[in-house]
Structure formats: structure tokens, C-alpha cells
Design a protein around this motif. Structure first.
Motif, PDB file in Angstrom:
ATOM      1  N   ASP A  14       4.600   6.604  -2.101  1.00 21.32           N
ATOM      2  CA  ASP A  14       4.234   7.532  -3.161  1.00 21.32           C
ATOM      3  C   ASP A  14       4.771   8.935  -2.859  1.00 21.32           C
ATOM      4  OD1 ASP A  14       2.406   8.049  -5.583  1.00 21.32           O
ATOM      5  OD2 ASP A  14       1.722   9.551  -4.135  1.00 21.32           O
ATOM      6  N   LYS A  15       5.240   9.623  -3.890  1.00 26.92           N
ATOM      7  CA  LYS A  15       5.838  10.949  -3.724  1.00 26.92           C
ATOM      8  C   LYS A  15       4.883  11.916  -3.033  1.00 26.92           C
ATOM      9  CE  LYS A  15       7.962  14.754  -6.305  1.00 26.92           C
ATOM     10  NZ  LYS A  15       8.313  15.282  -7.651  1.00 26.92           N
ATOM     11  N   LYS A  16       3.615  11.863  -3.397  1.00 28.80           N
ATOM     12  CA  LYS A  16       2.625  12.757  -2.795  1.00 28.80           C
ATOM     13  C   LYS A  16       2.530  12.528  -1.294  1.00 28.80           C
ATOM     14  CE  LYS A  16      -2.197  14.231  -3.285  1.00 28.80           C
ATOM     15  NZ  LYS A  16      -3.476  13.999  -4.015  1.00 28.80           N
ATOM     16  N   LEU A  17       2.653  11.279  -0.881  1.00 28.02           N
ATOM     17  CA  LEU A  17       2.593  10.933   0.537  1.00 28.02           C
ATOM     18  C   LEU A  17       3.847  11.421   1.258  1.00 28.02           C
ATOM     19  CD1 LEU A  17       0.498   9.434   2.249  1.00 28.02           C
ATOM     20  CD2 LEU A  17       1.805   7.339   1.906  1.00 28.02           C
ATOM     21  N   ARG A  18       5.007  11.221   0.635  1.00 30.76           N
ATOM     22  CA  ARG A  18       6.271  11.658   1.245  1.00 30.76           C
ATOM     23  C   ARG A  18       6.346  13.173   1.372  1.00 30.76           C
ATOM     24  NH1 ARG A  18      10.055  10.805  -2.179  1.00 30.76           N
ATOM     25  NH2 ARG A  18       9.024   9.557  -3.774  1.00 30.76           N
ATOM     26  N   GLU A  19       5.688  13.876   0.454  1.00 36.99           N
ATOM     27  CA  GLU A  19       5.747  15.337   0.471  1.00 36.99           C
ATOM     28  C   GLU A  19       4.549  15.965   1.178  1.00 36.99           C
ATOM     29  OE1 GLU A  19       6.314  16.573  -3.570  1.00 36.99           O
ATOM     30  OE2 GLU A  19       8.400  15.861  -3.630  1.00 36.99           O
ATOM     31  N   SER A  20       3.726  15.136   1.812  1.00 33.91           N
ATOM     32  CA  SER A  20       2.634  15.663   2.630  1.00 33.91           C
ATOM     33  C   SER A  20       3.221  16.275   3.897  1.00 33.91           C
ATOM     34  CB  SER A  20       1.660  14.540   3.001  1.00 33.91           C
ATOM     35  OG  SER A  20       2.296  13.598   3.861  1.00 33.91           O
ATOM     36  N   LYS A  21       2.402  16.982   4.646  1.00 30.55           N
ATOM     37  CA  LYS A  21       2.864  17.597   5.891  1.00 30.55           C
ATOM     38  C   LYS A  21       3.468  16.551   6.816  1.00 30.55           C
ATOM     39  CE  LYS A  21       1.114  20.040   9.976  1.00 30.55           C
ATOM     40  NZ  LYS A  21      -0.106  20.589  10.637  1.00 30.55           N
ATOM     41  N   GLU A  22       2.757  15.440   6.984  1.00 32.25           N
ATOM     42  CA  GLU A  22       3.233  14.377   7.869  1.00 32.25           C
ATOM     43  C   GLU A  22       4.478  13.702   7.298  1.00 32.25           C
ATOM     44  OE1 GLU A  22      -1.041  15.183   8.454  1.00 32.25           O
ATOM     45  OE2 GLU A  22       0.162  14.683   6.699  1.00 32.25           O
ATOM     46  N   HIS A  52       0.836  -1.208   0.000  1.00 32.35           N
ATOM     47  CA  HIS A  52       0.000   0.000   0.000  1.00 32.35           C
ATOM     48  C   HIS A  52       0.872   1.260   0.000  1.00 32.35           C
ATOM     49  CE1 HIS A  52      -2.493  -3.221   1.741  1.00 32.35           C
ATOM     50  NE2 HIS A  52      -3.521  -2.585   1.209  1.00 32.35           N
ATOM     51  N   PRO A  53       1.646   1.487  -1.059  1.00 25.71           N
ATOM     52  CA  PRO A  53       2.565   2.634  -1.093  1.00 25.71           C
ATOM     53  C   PRO A  53       1.869   3.993  -1.155  1.00 25.71           C
ATOM     54  CG  PRO A  53       2.491   1.571  -3.233  1.00 25.71           C
ATOM     55  CD  PRO A  53       1.731   0.685  -2.295  1.00 25.71           C
ATOM     56  N   ARG A  54       0.567   4.010  -1.459  1.00 22.06           N
ATOM     57  CA  ARG A  54      -0.164   5.283  -1.537  1.00 22.06           C
ATOM     58  C   ARG A  54      -1.044   5.527  -0.315  1.00 22.06           C
ATOM     59  NH1 ARG A  54      -0.139   3.256  -6.756  1.00 22.06           N
ATOM     60  NH2 ARG A  54       0.765   4.668  -8.328  1.00 22.06           N
ATOM     61  N   SER A  55      -0.994   4.630   0.647  1.00 25.64           N
ATOM     62  CA  SER A  55      -1.890   4.726   1.801  1.00 25.64           C
ATOM     63  C   SER A  55      -1.297   5.563   2.930  1.00 25.64           C
ATOM     64  CB  SER A  55      -2.211   3.324   2.334  1.00 25.64           C
ATOM     65  OG  SER A  55      -2.950   3.407   3.537  1.00 25.64           O
ATOM     66  N   PHE A  56      -2.127   6.440   3.480  1.00 20.75           N
ATOM     67  CA  PHE A  56      -1.720   7.226   4.646  1.00 20.75           C
ATOM     68  C   PHE A  56      -1.416   6.309   5.826  1.00 20.75           C
ATOM     69  CE2 PHE A  56      -2.429   9.905   8.385  1.00 20.75           C
ATOM     70  CZ  PHE A  56      -1.715  11.042   8.045  1.00 20.75           C
ATOM     71  N   ILE A  57      -2.076   5.156   5.873  1.00 23.92           N
ATOM     72  CA  ILE A  57      -1.843   4.189   6.947  1.00 23.92           C
ATOM     73  C   ILE A  57      -0.407   3.663   6.884  1.00 23.92           C
ATOM     74  CG2 ILE A  57      -2.616   2.031   7.991  1.00 23.92           C
ATOM     75  CD1 ILE A  57      -4.629   4.335   8.144  1.00 23.92           C
ATOM     76  N   SER A  58       0.139   3.538   5.684  1.00 21.35           N
ATOM     77  CA  SER A  58       1.532   3.091   5.542  1.00 21.35           C
ATOM     78  C   SER A  58       2.492   4.093   6.167  1.00 21.35           C
ATOM     79  CB  SER A  58       1.869   2.895   4.061  1.00 21.35           C
ATOM     80  OG  SER A  58       1.167   1.799   3.525  1.00 21.35           O
ATOM     81  N   LEU A  59       2.167   5.374   6.028  1.00 22.42           N
ATOM     82  CA  LEU A  59       3.006   6.418   6.618  1.00 22.42           C
ATOM     83  C   LEU A  59       3.021   6.286   8.141  1.00 22.42           C
ATOM     84  CD1 LEU A  59       4.652   8.828   5.526  1.00 22.42           C
ATOM     85  CD2 LEU A  59       2.688  10.276   6.017  1.00 22.42           C
ATOM     86  N   LEU A  60       1.859   6.029   8.725  1.00 19.90           N
ATOM     87  CA  LEU A  60       1.776   5.844  10.171  1.00 19.90           C
ATOM     88  C   LEU A  60       2.483   4.563  10.608  1.00 19.90           C
ATOM     89  CD1 LEU A  60      -1.938   6.852  10.864  1.00 19.90           C
ATOM     90  CD2 LEU A  60       0.102   8.286  10.884  1.00 19.90           C
ATOM     91  N   THR A  61       2.415   3.544   9.763  1.00 22.36           N
ATOM     92  CA  THR A  61       3.067   2.273  10.079  1.00 22.36           C
ATOM     93  C   THR A  61       4.582   2.424  10.092  1.00 22.36           C
ATOM     94  OG1 THR A  61       1.210   1.112   9.039  1.00 22.36           O
ATOM     95  CG2 THR A  61       3.194  -0.165   9.444  1.00 22.36           C
ATOM     96  N   ILE A  62       5.105   3.281   9.217  1.00 26.22           N
ATOM     97  CA  ILE A  62       6.538   3.595   9.216  1.00 26.22           C
ATOM     98  C   ILE A  62       6.952   4.109  10.588  1.00 26.22           C
ATOM     99  CG2 ILE A  62       8.258   5.245   8.364  1.00 26.22           C
ATOM    100  CD1 ILE A  62       7.826   3.205   6.279  1.00 26.22           C
ATOM    101  N   GLN A  63       6.160   5.028  11.134  1.00 22.95           N
ATOM    102  CA  GLN A  63       6.456   5.588  12.454  1.00 22.95           C
ATOM    103  C   GLN A  63       6.425   4.507  13.529  1.00 22.95           C
ATOM    104  OE1 GLN A  63       3.315   8.734  12.002  1.00 22.95           O
ATOM    105  NE2 GLN A  63       4.902  10.053  12.828  1.00 22.95           N
ATOM    106  N   GLN A  64       5.465   3.610  13.432  1.00 21.66           N
ATOM    107  CA  GLN A  64       5.327   2.544  14.420  1.00 21.66           C
ATOM    108  C   GLN A  64       6.523   1.599  14.373  1.00 21.66           C
ATOM    109  OE1 GLN A  64       1.750   0.263  13.992  1.00 21.66           O
ATOM    110  NE2 GLN A  64       2.130  -0.983  15.792  1.00 21.66           N
ATOM    111  N   LEU A  65       7.009   1.312  13.182  1.00 23.78           N
ATOM    112  CA  LEU A  65       8.121   0.382  13.028  1.00 23.78           C
ATOM    113  C   LEU A  65       9.434   0.939  13.558  1.00 23.78           C
ATOM    114  CD1 LEU A  65       7.533  -1.169   9.483  1.00 23.78           C
ATOM    115  CD2 LEU A  65       7.689  -2.421  11.636  1.00 23.78           C
ATOM    116  N   ASP A  66       9.661   2.227  13.331  1.00 23.46           N
ATOM    117  CA  ASP A  66      10.961   2.795  13.694  1.00 23.46           C
ATOM    118  C   ASP A  66      10.950   3.502  15.034  1.00 23.46           C
ATOM    119  OD1 ASP A  66      13.581   2.841  13.089  1.00 23.46           O
ATOM    120  OD2 ASP A  66      13.473   4.300  11.485  1.00 23.46           O
TER     121      ASP A  66
END
Length: 380
Positions: A217-225, A186-200
Motif C-alpha cells: 500500500d502507498k501509505k505503507l511505502r511512504e511511511s518512515k520505515e 496483506h499489502p496494508r500490513s506493517f508486518i509485511s514491511l518487516l517481512t520484506i526486510q527479512q526476505l532480502d
């Protein structure tokens, strides 16, 4: 003059009437939680809690006819916990977590929050997919922790304890594996971004997890979060074990410039210690630092203390009271201390132990652990 005054007041009124609809609109709810639970009693109070704007929000809604509806506003997608207290006569606590963005999230079951069928926007359903994969394993971890606690309290066998510990580690590894797979799937999911935080966790220094972040996804990486996480990785990767700590400088107690490079050049092993006169745990640790300094300074050990003080007199008084004969610097800017921001320090006491080349060989070491690490680094 009266005409000008009236004209000025009229202008204010016009401006207020123009902006008022905008202000009202800005406060309108942007998410709705609804539920239908056939067997729930009237009057049940459902507790709703979530994080928004770095603040925990707690609210409630009353169930009527087995249904509830709750509306509010959030500034960013967030996890919401729904729960209620068990009846006075007993019973298990019931709760569930859902992920909300803008839109409506619905829950449906006869009587259980935990078993409720959830429907809603894409991000909500992606969160449900993750829960289905992870929750059974997390429940298993909790059961294992309780079992280990019972073994310790009741004096169970060492064999049982080792088996439990082995199973715990295996289950935890499986959770991590599934979290990584979710991110990859799920490279475009906001949940993946939160999961990154949980893992590290809070370190942001794991190259493998950073690679997963870069694969989003680039859009996700360049979001505020995403940008916040990227900045944490930028700092975390440069203060990972084995990395050479960047040089920095500030003003010493005589308000003269002093740098890390200068202090390193005067010895073999250096401790960069973050502290403050107002920090109780820091002051409590100072006698241990004095012991390490006294035993190893003549052999090449130095300390460069970076203070988060903002009051110069309080800073110097603490140095004298605690008898700290090593190097001290501070910009007297409290948490706006540039060196604190340079290395992402979020609490004191904290420290970096550096070898002769300035590489990080320890972080946050205190007491006997610091003593032994310095002794080893000096080959003493």
C-alpha cells in the motif's frame, strides 16, 4: 531593573507551566501488556525486551496471583520478547514474541508463554497469523541443524548428511514461499514491511522482493520505515552484480581531484577498496592486496582505495607503513564520506571488483578469492 528581572522570571515560569503538561503527556505509556497464567507462582519475574529508537530495551515485571501488567512507551511498532528463567530444579525455558503498537496486548494460558492465546490490535493479530504459518517450519529447521551437527560430531554417514541437507533446503524454501504469500495477502500490513526486510536481508538487490515492496500500500511505502527501505533498494539495485558502478571522485593524497573514471581508463580491471587506517581487518588484508597488485598491475589491474579516515596524517602514515602504491582518495569525513553514502557502505573492509566496462563482478572478495577473480577477469 528589579521589575524587569521579576517580569522575565515570571515569563519563564508561565512558559514552564504551559509546557509542563505537554512534557508529562509525552512520557505517558502508549502500550500495555497483560497476562493471565493460572498456574504461575507468585513472584515469578517476567523479562521483557524489545527494540526502540535503535536501542535494545530490557525491563521486567513481577507476576502476582498468576497475572501481570506492564506499561511503557514506544516510538514505533516493534517486536517484544517475553521470557523467564526456568525453576532452579530444572525445566524448559519458556518465551514468546508478540508485536505491539499502541494499545493493549493480552496473553492467556494456564502456564505456557509459548502456547498462550494472544489478543490485541490488528497489527498484533497479523503477526500471530504469520507466526502460525512460519514457526512450525522454523522449529523444524532448528531440529535439522541440530541433527546435522550431531552427524558431524559423531561421524555419521554422508548419505544421512545429504538427506538432512536436502530437507533443510526444502524447508527453508517453504518458509520463503510462505513469507512471500503473506506479503501478497496483506499489502496494508506493517508486518509485511518487516517481512520484506527479512526476505532480502541486508542486500536490497533482489528484483522479485523489490516487486513485492512496490506492491505494498502507498501509505505503507511512504511511511518512515517504508522510505528507509525504498532508499536501501535505490542503492542496492544499482550495486547489484553486473551493474556498472557509478562514477565518483574525491581528493587524493596531494589533495588533487581523482575520479573512478580516470582510474578505470588506465587499466582493464579495477578494485574499489573501502578501508581506513584505524580498521584492523583492513590493515591485515593489505599484504594480500599488495600480492594481487604486484602480480597483476602490469597486466591491467588497478586499485582505487577510498579511505574513511578523518585524520590526514594517520591516513598517509598507514599508506606508507603498509606500502600501498596504488591510487588513494578520501574526503577525510569518516562515515560521512560521500562515496560511502553513495553506495550504502555499512562496514569496512568492503570492495567492488570491476571489469573493463566498469561492471561489478565481485564484492567483498579477499585473499585467494580476490586473486583468482582478478586472474580470471584478466584472462591470465
Amino acid at each position: 531593573m528589579k521589575f524587569k528581572k521579576f517580569s522575565h522570571m515570571r515569563t519563564i515560569c508561565v512558559l514552564l507551566s504551559f509546557y509542563m503538561p505537554v512534557l508529562v503527556y509525552a512520557q505517558e505509556p502508549n502500550f500495555t501488556l497483560t497476562g493471565k497464567f493460572k498456574n504461575w507462582p507468585n513472584g515469578r519475574v517476567l523479562r521483557i525486551s524489545y527494540m526502540d529508537e535503535n536501542t535494545v530495551k530490557v525491563d521486567s515485571v513481577v507476576v502476582k496471583g498468576g497475572r501481570f501488567q506492564y506499561k511503557n512507551r514506544i516510538t514505533a511498532p516493534t517486536e517484544v520478547t517475553l521470557s523467564y528463567d526456568p525453576p532452579a530444579g530444572g525445566g524448559k525455558k519458556d518465551n514468546c514474541k508478540v508485536f505491539i503498537k499502541e494499545g493493549t496486548v493480552s496473553l492467556l494460558h494456564t502456564d505456557s508463554l509459548r502456547l498462550a492465546k494472544v489478543s490485541g490490535p490488528l497489527v498484533t493479530m497479523e503477526y500471530e497469523v504469520l507466526k502460525e504459518n512460519i514457526d512450525p517450519l522454523r522449529e523444524k529447521l532448528i531440529a535439522l541443524m541440530l541433527a546435522v551437527r550431531d552427524i558431524r560430531q559423531k561421524g555419521g554417514s554422508q548419505v544421512d548428511y545429504q538427506e538432512m541437507d536436502k530437507e533443510y533446503k526444502h524447508t527453508n524454501a517453504e518458509i520463503i514461499s510462505r513469507l512471500k504469500k503473506f506479503i501478497l495477502d496483506h499489502p496494508r500490513s506493517f508486518i509485511s514491511l518487516l517481512t520484506i526486510q527479512q526476505l532480502d536481508g541486508s542486500k536490497y538487490a533482489n528484483p522479485e522482493i523489490f516487486t513485492l515492496f512496490q506492491g505494498l500500500d502507498k501509505k505503507l511505502r511512504e511511511s518512515k520505515e517504508g522510505l528507509i527501505i525504498a532508499e536501501k533498494y535505490r542503492i542496492g539495485m544499482k550495486i547489484a552484480p553486473g551493474k556498472e558502478l557509478e562514477n565518483f571522485s574525491s581528493l587524493d593524497t596531494n589533495r588533487l581531484p581523482l575520479s573512478l573514471a580516470e582510474v578505470k581508463a588506465k587499466g582493464k580491471v579495477t578494485l574499489v577498496d573501502f578501508w581506513a587506517s584505524w580498521c584492523g581487518p583492513c590493515r591485515a588484508e593489505n599484504p594480500h592486496l599488495r600480492k594481487v597488485y604486484a602480480d597483476f598491475h602490469d597486466k591491467g589491474f588497478n586499485i582505487l582505495a577510498v579511505s574513511l579516515d578523518r585524520n590526514e596524517l594517520a591516513w598517509k602514515k598507514a599508506i606508507n607503513q603498509d606500502q600501498l602504491p596504488w591510487y588513494h582518495i578520501s574526503s577525510l569525513q569518516y562515515w560521512d564520506e560521500p562515496i560511502v553514502k553513495q553506495f550504502g557502505i555499512t562496514g569496512v573492509p568492503d570492495s567492488f571488483l570491476l571489469d573493463a566496462e566498469g561492471r561489478i563482478i565481485g564484492r567483498g572478495l579477499r585473499g585467494d578469492k580476490l586473486y583468482e577473480a582478478v586472474k580470471k577477469a584478466l584472462n591470465d
